[in-house]
Design a protein around this motif. Structure first.
Motif, mmCIF file in Angstrom:
data_model
loop_
_atom_site.group_PDB
_atom_site.id
_atom_site.type_symbol
_atom_site.label_atom_id
_atom_site.label_comp_id
_atom_site.label_asym_id
_atom_site.label_seq_id
_atom_site.Cartn_x
_atom_site.Cartn_y
_atom_site.Cartn_z
ATOM 1 N N THR A 11 45.446 45.016 47.120
ATOM 2 C CA THR A 11 45.207 43.564 47.184
ATOM 3 C C THR A 11 46.117 42.758 46.271
ATOM 4 O O THR A 11 45.761 41.661 45.854
ATOM 5 N N TYR A 14 46.641 39.207 47.476
ATOM 6 C CA TYR A 14 45.393 38.837 48.157
ATOM 7 C C TYR A 14 45.321 37.363 48.527
ATOM 8 O O TYR A 14 44.832 37.015 49.607
ATOM 9 N N ARG A 39 39.244 39.777 43.442
ATOM 10 C CA ARG A 39 40.118 39.715 44.614
ATOM 11 C C ARG A 39 39.335 39.960 45.901
ATOM 12 O O ARG A 39 39.528 39.252 46.902
ATOM 13 N N ILE A 43 38.822 37.404 49.179
ATOM 14 C CA ILE A 43 39.131 37.767 50.565
ATOM 15 C C ILE A 43 37.918 37.574 51.456
ATOM 16 O O ILE A 43 38.010 36.989 52.550
ATOM 17 N N SER A 91 49.668 45.332 53.526
ATOM 18 C CA SER A 91 49.075 44.253 52.740
ATOM 19 C C SER A 91 50.070 43.516 51.852
ATOM 20 O O SER A 91 49.669 42.741 50.980
#
Length: 229
Positions: A11, A14, A39, A43, A91
């Motif tokens: 993340t 994020y 985090r 999200i 990511s």
């Protein structure tokens, strides 16, 4: 046809990813169960479904098992939500203009952005079914496909430290589970039903921004001297 987005990995970015991908439907983020609660809450508060995954005890060469575990958990969650086809993104990657790109990808069995042209970049060699004397594998930052194909692609783990590019071994697993001939040439992959979408990105002014390297991968892959699509 119900499409979804699977974000997989840690993340670190994020805010950037959650702020962007939250505008779309059927988005999941598969990440590790030791990630920051702050985090993860951010999200979730953006409406993204978070799946917490236990890190594999054996990460594999270049963390291939970690990529496999998070990718499979994410696409499996989309399957449970009734998603038919999905875009799998790392990511650290943001794909712009998805409202234009996703309709162009609809119906594809499995699609990568591009694949390394065999015999061009010769600073690597590895043995997988046959001897490979160059980079010759598809790009894996972004992959699109039917949800069951994506499940088949990522549903395995490597038990040995094999010095094989993760992209190659993931493609090998997919092609063998589908009964395809495994040979990493552009022509063979296309003949086996795999497609590529860098041209679609160029047509629709899509950027694939790899935040870790601060590069637009469309610019990277569009050179047909190095890649094919």
């Amino acid at each position: 046809m119900k499409q979804g987005i699977c974000i997989q990995g840690p993340t670190e970015y994020y805010k950037e990813l959650a702020d962007y991908y939250s505008q779309f439907d059927n988005v999941v983020w598969a990440t590790w169960n030791d990630e920051s609660i702050v985090r993860l809450d951010y999200i979730r508060n953006k409406g993204i479904d978070v799946i917490l995954v236990e890190k594999p005890q054996f990460p594999g060469y270049m963390n291939v098992n970690m990529q496999l575990a998070s990718s499979y958990a994410g696409v499996n969650r989309l399957f449970e939500l009734g998603v038919d086809e999905a875009l799998k993104v790392r990511s650290d990657t943001i794909v712009t203009n998805l409202d234009k790109l996703l309709p162009r990808l609809q119906g594809r069995k499995l699609a990568f952005m591009a694949t390394c042209k065999v015999g061009v970049r010769k600073d690597i060699a590895y043995d997988l079914v046959y001897y490979h004397n160059s980079h010759d594998y598809p790009a894996d930052n972004v992959i699109y496909g039917k949800i069951d194909d994506l499940q088949d692609m990522f549903n395995f783990q490597i038990e040995e430290m094999l010095a094989i590019p993760p992209e190659a071994i993931i493609t090998w697993n997919y092609m063998t589970t589908q009964g395809m001939k495994f040979y990493l040439s552009y022509e063979n992959m296309v003949n086996e039903g795999i497609s590529f979408f860098t041209q679609d990105c160029l047509d629709e002014n899509v950027e694939v921004n790899w935040l870790k390297r601060e590069v637009n991968l469309v610019d990277w892959y569009k050179s047909k001297e190095v890649y094919e699509y």
